[in-house]
Design an enzyme around this catalytic site. Structure first.
Site, PDB file in Angstrom:
ATOM      1  N   TYR A  55      35.623  36.146  23.917  1.00 61.82           N
ATOM      2  CA  TYR A  55      34.337  36.051  23.210  1.00 61.82           C
ATOM      3  C   TYR A  55      34.348  34.920  22.184  1.00 61.82           C
ATOM      4  O   TYR A  55      33.361  34.226  21.999  1.00 61.82           O
ATOM      5  CB  TYR A  55      33.993  37.343  22.476  1.00 61.82           C
ATOM      6  CG  TYR A  55      34.224  38.621  23.214  1.00 61.82           C
ATOM      7  CD1 TYR A  55      33.940  38.736  24.575  1.00 61.82           C
ATOM      8  CD2 TYR A  55      34.715  39.743  22.559  1.00 61.82           C
ATOM      9  CE1 TYR A  55      34.153  39.926  25.248  1.00 61.82           C
ATOM     10  CE2 TYR A  55      34.925  40.937  23.222  1.00 61.82           C
ATOM     11  CZ  TYR A  55      34.644  41.018  24.563  1.00 61.82           C
ATOM     12  OH  TYR A  55      34.856  42.199  25.222  1.00 61.82           O
ATOM     13  N   LYS A 100      14.372  29.324  17.903  1.00 62.50           N
ATOM     14  CA  LYS A 100      14.147  28.199  16.988  1.00 62.50           C
ATOM     15  C   LYS A 100      13.283  28.720  15.841  1.00 62.50           C
ATOM     16  O   LYS A 100      12.065  28.527  15.806  1.00 62.50           O
ATOM     17  CB  LYS A 100      13.456  27.048  17.742  1.00 62.50           C
ATOM     18  CG  LYS A 100      13.342  25.764  16.965  1.00 62.50           C
ATOM     19  CD  LYS A 100      12.760  24.662  17.841  1.00 62.50           C
ATOM     20  CE  LYS A 100      12.627  23.371  17.069  1.00 62.50           C
ATOM     21  NZ  LYS A 100      12.069  22.295  17.909  1.00 62.50           N
TER      22      LYS A 100
END
Length: 122
Positions: A55, A100
């Site tokens: 990970y 975003k």
């Protein structure tokens, strides 16, 4: 095809992506979620990191994708990240969401995001 997934959410990197010059100049934080489809049966049985994905390495690769050469669209950035995930031969599909949060918008919004899925299937 297996439905097993490794999921990382909220990976943050600073990028200079966008269609406006001020986005390219100032940069902003992008937040990424990835869901990598793979067979986790071997890892579940062996309890060995070598039988799954690291990970930490995956998160580091995602941040590197965010922080490298700018693109106009977050769709392009999401595709770049998905292709990075698929370089691991254990991963058969990757679903990537790029957020975003500071996207320039004419009205107030909580988030702007795109989600796409890519797979190794032809």
């Amino acid at each position: 095809m297996t439905a097993d997934q490794v999921v990382l959410t909220g990976i943050v990197g600073r990028g200079h992506h966008g269609v406006y010059a001020f986005e390219r100049d100032q940069g902003q934080d992008f937040v990424v979620d990835v869901a990598c489809t793979m067979d986790l049966g071997v890892a579940a049985r062996s309890d060995d990191l070598a039988d799954t994905i690291d990970y930490s390495a995956l998160a580091t690769a995602v941040v590197a994708d965010i922080e490298r050469d700018p693109v106009n669209l977050i769709e392009k950035l999401a595709d770049r990240i998905a292709r990075t995930c698929l370089r691991n031969p254990r991963i058969t599909a990757a679903t990537v969401t790029v957020h975003k949060p500071q996207a320039p918008m004419p009205v107030r919004v909580g988030d702007v995001a795109v989600t796409l899925t890519r797979s190794t299937a032809p």
